[in-house]
Design an enzyme around this catalytic site. Structure first.
Site, short mmCIF file in Angstrom:
data_model
loop_
_atom_site.label_atom_id
_atom_site.label_comp_id
_atom_site.label_asym_id
_atom_site.label_seq_id
_atom_site.Cartn_x
_atom_site.Cartn_y
_atom_site.Cartn_z
N HIS B 204 31.08 73.04 2.73
CA HIS B 204 30.43 73.99 1.82
C HIS B 204 29.39 74.81 2.60
O HIS B 204 28.65 74.25 3.42
CB HIS B 204 29.76 73.16 0.71
CG HIS B 204 29.07 73.97 -0.34
ND1 HIS B 204 27.84 74.57 -0.13
CD2 HIS B 204 29.43 74.28 -1.60
CE1 HIS B 204 27.48 75.21 -1.22
NE2 HIS B 204 28.43 75.06 -2.13
N ARG B 281 33.39 78.08 0.24
CA ARG B 281 34.36 77.00 0.45
C ARG B 281 35.73 77.63 0.61
O ARG B 281 35.96 78.75 0.12
CB ARG B 281 34.43 76.07 -0.77
CG ARG B 281 33.16 75.39 -1.16
CD ARG B 281 33.46 74.38 -2.28
NE ARG B 281 32.74 74.68 -3.51
CZ ARG B 281 33.04 74.14 -4.69
NH1 ARG B 281 34.06 73.30 -4.81
NH2 ARG B 281 32.34 74.45 -5.76
N LYS B 284 37.80 79.79 -2.20
CA LYS B 284 36.94 80.25 -3.30
C LYS B 284 36.64 81.74 -3.10
O LYS B 284 36.91 82.32 -2.05
CB LYS B 284 35.63 79.45 -3.32
CG LYS B 284 35.82 77.97 -3.63
CD LYS B 284 35.73 77.66 -5.11
CE LYS B 284 34.30 77.67 -5.59
NZ LYS B 284 34.18 77.34 -7.03
N ASP B 287 30.78 85.46 -2.36
CA ASP B 287 29.55 85.50 -3.17
C ASP B 287 28.42 85.93 -2.24
O ASP B 287 28.28 85.39 -1.14
CB ASP B 287 29.31 84.10 -3.75
CG ASP B 287 27.95 83.93 -4.48
OD1 ASP B 287 27.03 84.74 -4.25
OD2 ASP B 287 27.84 82.98 -5.27
N CYS B 289 25.38 85.30 -1.86
CA CYS B 289 24.40 84.35 -1.29
C CYS B 289 24.90 83.74 0.01
O CYS B 289 24.10 83.35 0.86
CB CYS B 289 24.01 83.27 -2.29
SG CYS B 289 25.26 82.02 -2.61
N TYR B 290 26.22 83.66 0.18
CA TYR B 290 26.75 83.09 1.43
C TYR B 290 26.62 84.06 2.61
O TYR B 290 26.88 83.68 3.74
CB TYR B 290 28.21 82.63 1.25
CG TYR B 290 28.29 81.50 0.25
CD1 TYR B 290 27.71 80.27 0.52
CD2 TYR B 290 28.88 81.68 -1.00
CE1 TYR B 290 27.71 79.25 -0.41
CE2 TYR B 290 28.90 80.66 -1.93
CZ TYR B 290 28.32 79.45 -1.63
OH TYR B 290 28.32 78.44 -2.56
N ASP B 370 25.55 88.04 -6.77
CA ASP B 370 26.78 87.41 -6.29
C ASP B 370 27.84 88.48 -6.04
O ASP B 370 28.28 88.69 -4.90
CB ASP B 370 27.18 86.38 -7.38
CG ASP B 370 28.58 85.83 -7.27
OD1 ASP B 370 29.35 86.29 -6.41
OD2 ASP B 370 28.92 84.92 -8.06
N ASP B 377 19.58 88.14 -9.65
CA ASP B 377 18.55 87.12 -9.84
C ASP B 377 17.81 86.96 -8.52
O ASP B 377 18.23 87.51 -7.50
CB ASP B 377 19.16 85.79 -10.32
CG ASP B 377 20.20 85.25 -9.36
OD1 ASP B 377 19.87 85.08 -8.17
OD2 ASP B 377 21.35 85.00 -9.78
N HIS B 380 19.80 85.25 -5.49
CA HIS B 380 20.75 86.14 -4.81
C HIS B 380 20.05 87.30 -4.12
O HIS B 380 20.50 87.79 -3.10
CB HIS B 380 21.82 86.64 -5.79
CG HIS B 380 22.86 85.62 -6.10
ND1 HIS B 380 22.75 84.74 -7.16
CD2 HIS B 380 24.00 85.29 -5.45
CE1 HIS B 380 23.80 83.93 -7.15
NE2 HIS B 380 24.58 84.24 -6.15
#
Lengths: 336, 487
Positions: B204, B281, B284, B287, B289-290, B370, B377, B380
């Site tokens: 992750h 992951r 998936k 997003d 934040c990654y 995201d 938010d 993020h």
């Protein structure tokens, strides 16, 4: 409306049985920077919770308060922590608590605390068996939930000697992968079951296990070749068992080429061909074949690997161009 | 040519200011136990955007942060809550941004002895840590603990003994790291077994960043000469704990598979149809934040020798030309980033990541997110900005700067001197060379401050707090022209 329901509408400040407690507001200064604009209900519950933590009270009403607070904010870890200690202090029924958790876990699937609290309860109750069914129910709501899967893995690890608990696990995970072959959480779980937890009785014949896993994985690749979960698992099987990737050369090759329209249906368990309509060539197959060439180590093979990496860098997987160049550099350096 | 993607700095600043001054709407109630995070995300977003708070709001921030310190040590998610490793990191990092030495400045009010005792109280026999009493073990907590201990100069061999071994056991067959692993203990010796050691959860992005950053901090411990820790006990009988130290520092040094980690990390970057964002992951969706958790990991990998111009030899550069010679000349957009390939040896596509954040990560009403059509938010907002910064700047751990820092170190009369010195020099070693940043879009307005790859604070804030808590000198930095417009 029964009394219990009526009472939930009341603030703690309005409940006679809480009149002996002096609520503690959160901040002394009236205007802290970056405040959260709480609802009156939440402010009330946390004011009373702070008072309880300060006095150290352990009682039935504390269980009621923490439950109400958790329902307002399931990520309030201190409420969980205090609740757990209170349950122990009062010798409360952990079975009753677990039933409450059945409701809360599904409601608040994405919070760490519902799952950890459950671990604490099951550690003491030592009743892992019904958990499997409960987890399946949760996975039907969210099939890739990280907490749910880690919880299942914790359960199986913690009760690793419980053969009844483990009996149906391979069949279970076979079904989950069957439902969605791209569910990486499920592939990870398969690795956990087959390799991660050590050798279980009945699976001592490792050669048979490895053959079974290779066939299973290749078949899944054949059905959906561009699925990184299955390719990663294939690598996982070989790495764990220290087997050379070249064991799969014959299998991998057709996936590195454009789809052959004249493919005839042949049943070859060891080397299932790409299914009709597969999108080829497959990046993961090209990468895999290049790894085989690199491992062979002689100059001819290295150059074949370099050609494959170049095709990834410049054509099939351009977003990772820098990475493929890095692989080429590494291989050429180790060859000289 | 279409318009260049612009970072809407003013909208994002307004979004942050609105939250800081007017407060968070009731839906943030779920973050009531993460109040230090809300403040850290906001303050560090301001820092990334090259904006500092006025003295009054700084002081209000410090008072709020100090109200989270627990009487037993550590920081809690809010007043009256229990101390926890995650809010402890957020609170200390927030203090690094707004705090200062002296009365009311926060820095001197952190009870470091109690904090250390709190950390030790959470330690498990396998070298891992619970995030709080009775709570879960995971690598996020370890990252938070190690960064905090590094910044505040409370690291000891005793604190981190066994932790690197635990981290290594969290690497999965895919190459990334999981939340934790499950220990099995030997019945005869009661010691944790090396195998089996199953992962709890799949590889992750968030856990991988935390594990990798922790791993790098712990190299300072693993590289210690065992003699510097126990100079006098060669003849005396060792306790089991001491036995394990010397094992870890000599024969049984834990290892991670860096090649597999690199492969997993690069595969988290989505292809062109996913606009080059990062996923967390396998299989998936990407997003924002990654952008930080995965995108930010590449600078860490470079300090382990993987990728980055500083790790290349002259021969490597020739190889690049061989690869490009095969490619047909490409004029689409290449001219506008002239010179990009000459200096960019990152293993991920820095240009594509910037485009993802600029095109998909920005909410039209301010704040980052995201992906469309989600709301913005604070979480993020910070991790999109940190990721954008990591894609703009090439920050690496410089051997030269590390050597300079080590040379200037004034020895302390402390049994932990060797470890403190190593940790300090490691954190100070990160540099950016002039002319190596690459900014997509109008560079004077899109440019962000660089972020320290280990702490996710600016380099200036990281060094200021280190300088104070270690009482050591930091070698001067060559001035880097940022081209930033001052507000």
């Amino acid at each position: 409306m029964n009394t219990e329901q009526k009472q939930e509408k009341l603030l703690f400040a309005e409940r006679p049985e809480w009149s002996d407690v002096d609520p503690i507001p959160q901040y002394e200064t009236s205007t802290p920077i970056a405040p959260i604009l709480y609802t009156p209900q939440y402010k009330d519950a946390t004011d009373y919770f702070r008072a309880i933590v300060k006095s150290g009270e352990r009682s039935e009403r504390v269980l009621q308060l923490t439950e109400e607070l958790i329902r307002l904010n399931p990520a309030h870890y201190t409420a969980w922590q205090y609740r757990y200690e209170t349950l122990l202090a009062l010798s409360s029924s952990l079975q009753t608590e677990l039933e409450l958790m059945n409701e809360l876990a599904i409601k608040y699937l994405k919070t760490y605390q519902v799952w950890h609290h459950r671990r604490l309860l099951i550690t003491l109750l030592r009743t892992p068996q019904p958990e499997l069914q409960f987890i399946e129910t949760c996975l039907r709501v969210d099939s890739k939930n990280y907490h749910t899967w880690s919880y299942r893995q914790w359960l199986l690890s913690h009760f690793v000697d419980d053969d009844d608990l483990w009996r149906g696990e391979l069949e279970f995970i076979e079904n989950v992968i069957g439902d969605d072959v791209r569910n990486n959480s499920a592939w990870h779980h398969r690795y956990f079951v087959v390799f991660g937890c050590g050798v279980r009785s009945g699976s001592e014949d490792r050669a048979r296990i490895v053959r079974r896993e290779l066939i299973f994985t290749k078949q899944n690749i054949s059905l959906a070749p561009n699925n990184p979960s299955a390719w990663n698992y294939l690598r996982g099987i070989l790495d764990y068992n220290r087997l050379p990737y070249s064991l799969c050369t014959r299998f991998v090759k057709p996936y590195t080429l454009p789809l052959d329209p004249n493919t005839v249906d042949i049943v070859d368990l060891e080397n299932p061909p790409p299914s009709r309509g597969a999108e080829l060539p497959c990046v993961y197959a090209i990468e895999f074949l290049a790894d085989i060439h690199e491992k062979a180590g002689d100059k001819d093979n290295i150059l074949k690997g370099v050609d494959l990496w170049k095709s990834l860098a410049n054509e099939h997987d351009t977003i990772r161009k820098k990475y493929w160049e890095h692989r080429i550099r590494e291989a050429l350096q180790s060859a000289t | 040519m279409h318009a260049q993607p612009t970072l809407q700095k003013n909208l994002h600043l307004q979004f942050l200011a609105r939250n800081m001054m007017q407060g968070f709407p009731a839906r943030y109630l779920s973050q009531d136990a993460s109040q230090p995070w809300l403040l850290f995300w906001a303050l560090q977003s301001f820092s990334a955007l090259q904006v500092g708070l006025d003295p009054d709001n700084r002081q209000r921030s410090i008072s709020k942060i100090m109200s989270w310190q627990h009487s037993n040590g550590g920081f809690a998610g809010g007043p009256g809550q229990s101390p926890h490793l995650l809010p402890t990191y957020a609170a200390v990092c927030a203090l690094a941004i707004v705090g200062r030495p002296g009365p009311g400045g926060g820095w001197d009010e952190v009870d470091r002895q109690k904090l250390y005792d709190f950390f030790m109280s959470l330690k498990e026999p396998d070298g891992s840590f619970r995030v709080a009493e009775h709570m879960e073990v995971d690598v996020r907590g370890i990252y938070c603990l190690l960064v905090t201990a590094s910044l505040l100069n409370i690291m000891t061999p005793e604190l981190v003994e066994g932790t690197a071994t635990f981290l290594a056991s969290c690497q999965t067959y895919e190459g990334g790291f999981s939340s934790a692993s499950h220990p099995f203990y030997s019945i005869e010796t009661d010691r944790v077994l090396r195998s089996p050691r199953p992962n709890l959860g799949e590889a992750h992005g968030g856990y991988t960043f935390c594990a990798l950053a922790s791993w790098i901090i712990l190299q300072n411990y693993l590289n210690l000469d065992p003699g510097t820790i126990h100079p006098s006990d060669s003849s005396s009988r060792k306790t089991p704990a001491e036995e394990q130290w010397s094992n870890e520092l000599t024969t049984e040094r834990p290892r991670i598979d860096i090649k597999r980690l690199t492969r997993w990390l690069v595969n988290m970057q989505g292809s062109e149809i996913e606009l080059g964002g990062f996923r967390g992951r396998t299989n998936k969706l990407v997003d924002g934040c990654y952008s930080w958790w995965c995108g930010g990991s590449f600078a860490l990998l470079e300090s382990l020798g993987i990728g980055g111009l500083q790790n290349l030899t002259a021969k490597d550069v020739e190889i690049d030309e061989v690869v490009d010679a095969d490619q047909p000349p490409d004029n689409s957009g290449r001219e506008q980033h002239e010179g990009w390939d000459d200096i960019d040896e990152s293993l991920f596509d820095r240009k594509a990541l910037q485009e993802y954040i600029l095109l998909a990560g920005q909410h039209p009403a301010g704040g980052l997110r995201d992906k469309p059509p989600k709301n913005a938010d604070l979480y993020h907002t910070l991790y999109c900005l940190s990721g954008l910064s990591a894609a703009q700047h090439h920050i690496y751990s410089s051997h030269t700067r590390k050597a300079e820092t080590l040379a200037e170190w004034k020895d302390e009369d402390s049994p932990n001197n060797a470890l403190q010195k190593a940790v300090f020099a490691d954190l100070v070693s990160w540099v950016e060379e002039e002319g190596t940043s690459r900014v997509i879009g109008p560079s004077n307005s899109n440019r962000l401050n660089a972020t320290h790859p280990l702490t996710n604070l600016t380099i200036t804030h990281t060094e200021a707090i280190l300088k104070y808590f270690y009482g050591q000198d930091i070698p001067p930095r060559p001035f880097i022209k940022t081209g930033a417009s001052k507000k």
